[in-house]
Each structure stands twice: as structure tokens, then as C-alpha cells.
Enzyme design. Structure first.
Site, PDB file in Angstrom:
ATOM      1  N   SER A  99       0.846  -1.190   0.000  1.00  0.00           N
ATOM      2  CA  SER A  99       0.000   0.000   0.000  1.00  0.00           C
ATOM      3  C   SER A  99       0.880   1.239   0.000  1.00  0.00           C
ATOM      4  O   SER A  99       2.110   1.155   0.085  1.00  0.00           O
ATOM      5  CB  SER A  99      -0.919   0.019   1.233  1.00  0.00           C
ATOM      6  OG  SER A  99      -0.147   0.097   2.429  1.00  0.00           O
ATOM      7  N   ILE A 111       3.150   4.475  -0.339  1.00  0.00           N
ATOM      8  CA  ILE A 111       4.300   4.852  -1.156  1.00  0.00           C
ATOM      9  C   ILE A 111       4.996   3.633  -1.742  1.00  0.00           C
ATOM     10  O   ILE A 111       5.509   3.678  -2.862  1.00  0.00           O
ATOM     11  CB  ILE A 111       5.264   5.720  -0.331  1.00  0.00           C
ATOM     12  CG1 ILE A 111       4.633   7.108  -0.111  1.00  0.00           C
ATOM     13  CG2 ILE A 111       6.622   5.848  -1.004  1.00  0.00           C
ATOM     14  CD1 ILE A 111       5.419   8.016   0.784  1.00  0.00           C
ATOM     15  N   SER A 170      12.169   9.920   6.321  1.00  0.00           N
ATOM     16  CA  SER A 170      11.049  10.826   6.587  1.00  0.00           C
ATOM     17  C   SER A 170      11.597  12.188   6.955  1.00  0.00           C
ATOM     18  O   SER A 170      12.641  12.297   7.614  1.00  0.00           O
ATOM     19  CB  SER A 170      10.198  10.286   7.736  1.00  0.00           C
ATOM     20  OG  SER A 170       9.352  11.294   8.262  1.00  0.00           O
ATOM     21  N   TYR A 213       9.636   6.568  15.580  1.00  0.00           N
ATOM     22  CA  TYR A 213       9.653   6.576  14.120  1.00  0.00           C
ATOM     23  C   TYR A 213      10.703   7.554  13.604  1.00  0.00           C
ATOM     24  O   TYR A 213      11.551   7.210  12.774  1.00  0.00           O
ATOM     25  CB  TYR A 213       8.261   6.959  13.605  1.00  0.00           C
ATOM     26  CG  TYR A 213       8.106   6.915  12.111  1.00  0.00           C
ATOM     27  CD1 TYR A 213       7.755   5.738  11.459  1.00  0.00           C
ATOM     28  CD2 TYR A 213       8.298   8.064  11.338  1.00  0.00           C
ATOM     29  CE1 TYR A 213       7.596   5.703  10.081  1.00  0.00           C
ATOM     30  CE2 TYR A 213       8.148   8.035   9.961  1.00  0.00           C
ATOM     31  CZ  TYR A 213       7.793   6.857   9.343  1.00  0.00           C
ATOM     32  OH  TYR A 213       7.654   6.818   7.967  1.00  0.00           O
ATOM     33  N   LYS A 223      14.235   6.850  11.622  1.00  0.00           N
ATOM     34  CA  LYS A 223      14.413   7.441  10.298  1.00  0.00           C
ATOM     35  C   LYS A 223      15.709   8.252  10.250  1.00  0.00           C
ATOM     36  O   LYS A 223      16.379   8.305   9.217  1.00  0.00           O
ATOM     37  CB  LYS A 223      13.202   8.299   9.923  1.00  0.00           C
ATOM     38  CG  LYS A 223      11.941   7.488   9.645  1.00  0.00           C
ATOM     39  CD  LYS A 223      12.151   6.541   8.479  1.00  0.00           C
ATOM     40  CE  LYS A 223      10.966   5.645   8.193  1.00  0.00           C
ATOM     41  NZ  LYS A 223      11.158   4.764   7.026  1.00  0.00           N
ATOM     42  N   THR A 229      -1.201   8.724   2.749  1.00  0.00           N
ATOM     43  CA  THR A 229      -1.128   7.269   2.667  1.00  0.00           C
ATOM     44  C   THR A 229      -1.957   6.634   3.775  1.00  0.00           C
ATOM     45  O   THR A 229      -2.257   7.283   4.781  1.00  0.00           O
ATOM     46  CB  THR A 229       0.324   6.783   2.799  1.00  0.00           C
ATOM     47  OG1 THR A 229       0.790   7.066   4.136  1.00  0.00           O
ATOM     48  CG2 THR A 229       1.232   7.483   1.793  1.00  0.00           C
TER      49      THR A 229
END
Length: 306
Positions: free
Chosen positions: A44, A46, A166, A192, A196, A227
Site C-alpha cells: 500500500s 508509497i 522521513s 519513528y 528514520k 497514505t
């Protein structure tokens, strides 16, 4: 100058407006028929958009997914858009070394490896192997997978590896002292962004590690894209920014460009909207060489690299 200003102001550069401003100067990509690409997290968002973009250019695409039903649905969508495309679905849970090793053993030819799979848990969780989930998914799994696929990548005439980071990583420094987020109150968005940041730190390290094999390693961030992952994991952010979020295809554009443009971009760099970007914009996030060395030692050992 306008591009740089938009990038530093974040909202203009990361939104759909930044993309649509910049794309006016881009040239179309040439076909890459015969190129074989693996895209992790391609069920799903990107990842799927990246696989679709590469399939449109004629590449053979392997969708590496942890949910085979989503993978098959993504494959059907890609084939509907690009009839006759070569698309495979393979099971690969990037957070699991066992799954990564099994997947890598099935790949006998490869030109492009895209590390896109991501997670954003609300609470700290640990994998069966004892590692914090975001660290295992964003750092350890990609490290192990790249190293296992090194021989087949090295056999390619133009091998490329792309880490999908990100823009949130700009807010975090490299936590070499606590890579698995054991200290303090756990926040999923912080975990997260930290991991990243770690991915961006890995890019020049791996570029050097694989230089003798001619394997180029790139990092990028897609801007703010609409997304399923963003909507599900960051509902507040999604509601606030939905009016100016990019499409998944716009977010994936630079990944496809890094995989397909010729001549190949310079290895070991960080990109956004087809242009090299700084890896730091805040002085508080700059890392020391000893922190990078400590992070590399820990990650390499935890991933089981030689």
C-alpha cells in the site's frame, strides 16, 4: 533559491505545492526494461506507488510484503494499470531475521532494492528476537537484507539501494546511547523519527561498505503524502494537513527517479524531490563521529552482519 526556501520552510516544500512547483523543471525518465527491483512494504501507500512507477518504466518488480493478501491486491492494481507488467509477490517481514533470510535466499537476480517498509506503533513493543519494533523494522531488517543480497546486487551492472526516510528525522539526533528506546516515556512518533534519522546515518556508512562492489546507496524523504499509514498512525496530523498532502505517487517520485535516472545520482547522499538535501537543519541534531561509530557497532552486531 525558491526551491531551497520552500524546503527550509517545510510546509511549502513538503506539501503538494512544493512537488508541483518543482516537477515543472523535470524531464521524463527513460524506460528501464530488464531491471529487477525489490520494494519492501509494497502492499500500500508509497511502496505500492513506487512499484507502480517502476513497472510503468518496464522494470520487473518484486513486492516484498508481510501481508500476502495486501500484496496480491497491490499486484492486481499494478497489472490493471500496466497490463503485461512482471510483478511478483513475496512474503517478507522485515522485522524478522528469519523471514528476511528466507526471502533473500529466493532472490537470484537484482538491480534495485528499495527499503520502504515501515511501522509506527503507539506503544513500545519487542520482536521475538528481543528488539524494539521500529528499530528492527527500519534499521536491523534493512541492514541484514542488504547484506544478504550484496552478492546478487554486485552482479548487476548498475546496482542501487534506496532508503525511504522521513522529513520527521530532522527533529531528532542520533540516539547511539539508546537505539532501542529503552529510556524515557515511549512515543511512537518519536521512535519513528529516531529510526528514520538512523536510516539517514546508515546511507554513507553502507555506501562506503559496498563501494568495492559498485553498489550505490541513496537516502530520501517523500515529503508529506496521503497514505493509509499516515491516516491510521497519525490521525491528528492527517486531519490537519489533508488539504495539502501529496498523493502516494508524488511521494514516490524521487524513489523511482533514484532507481531509474541515468547517469546514477551520487552515492551516499540524501534527496527530496529529485534534489540533494542537507541531512541536518537544526544544530542540535548534528552527530559526533564517536556517536556514529557506536551506532554502527551496535546495529551491525544486532543485525548479525559480519
Amino acid at each position: 533559491m525558491l526551491d531551497t526556501i520552500a524546503d527550509r520552510l517545510v510546509v511549502p516544500g513538503y506539501s503538494k505545492w512544493g512537488y508541483r512547483l518543482r516537477e515543472k523543471t523535470w524531464t521524463a525518465l527513460e524506460p528501464v526494461r530488464g531491471v529487477r527491483a525489490v520494494v519492501t512494504g509494497a502492499g500500500s501507500g508509497i511502496g505500492k506507488a513506487t512499484a507502480l512507477g517502476l513497472a510503468r518504466l518496464g522494470a520487473e518488480v518484486v513486492l516484498a510484503v508481510r501481508d500476502e493478501r495486501k500484496g496480491e491486491a497491490a499486484k492486481a492494481e499494478i497489472l490493471a494499470a500496466v497490463p503485461g507488467a512482471t510483478v511478483e509477490v513475496r512474503l517478507c517481514d522485515v522485522s524478522s531475521p528469519e523471514s528476511v533470510r528466507r526471502f533473500a535466499a529466493e532472490i537470484d537476480r537484482l538491480d534495485v532494492l528499495v527499503h520502504n517498509a515501515g511501522v509506527l506503533p503507539q506503544e513500545r513493543s519487542v520482536t521475538p528476537d528481543g528488539h524494539e519494533l521500529t528499530f528492527a523494522t527500519h534499521v536491523l531488517g534493512p541492514l541484514l537484507l542488504t547484506d544478504l543480497l550484496r552478492p546478487v546486487l554486485a552482479a548487476s551492472p548498475d546496482p542501487r539501494v534506496v532508503f525511504v526516510s522521513s522529513g520527521g528525522m530532522y527533529t531528532q539526533r542520533l540516539r547511539a546511547d539508546d537505539p532501542e528506546y529503552r529510556e524515557g516515556t515511549y512515543k511512537g512518533a518519536t521512535a519513528y523519527a529516531r529510526t528514520k534519522r538512523m536510516q539517514v546515518t546508515l546511507v554513507p556508512l553502507l555506501s562506503e561498505r559496498y563501494a568495492s562492489d559498485g553498489i550505490a546507496v541513496h537516502g530520501m524523504h517523500p515529503g508529506w503524502a496521503d497514505t493509509p499509514g499516515v491516516a491510521g498512525s497519525l490521525p491528528g496530523f492527517h486531519k490537519l494537513t489533508r488539504a495539502f498532502l501529496r498523493t502516494s505517487e508524488e511521494g514516490a517520485d524521487t524513489i523511482v527517479w533514484l532507481a531509474a535516472t541515468k547517469p546514477a545520482p551520487r552515492t551516499g547522499r540524501f534527496w527530496h524531490d529529485r534534489r540533494e538535501r542537507p541531512t541536518h537543519v537544526l544544530p542540535t541534531t548534528a552527530e559526533k563521529p564517536e556517536d556514529v561509530a557506536e551506532f554502527w557497532r551496535y546495529s551491525k552486531d544486532a543485525a548479525g552482519l559480519s
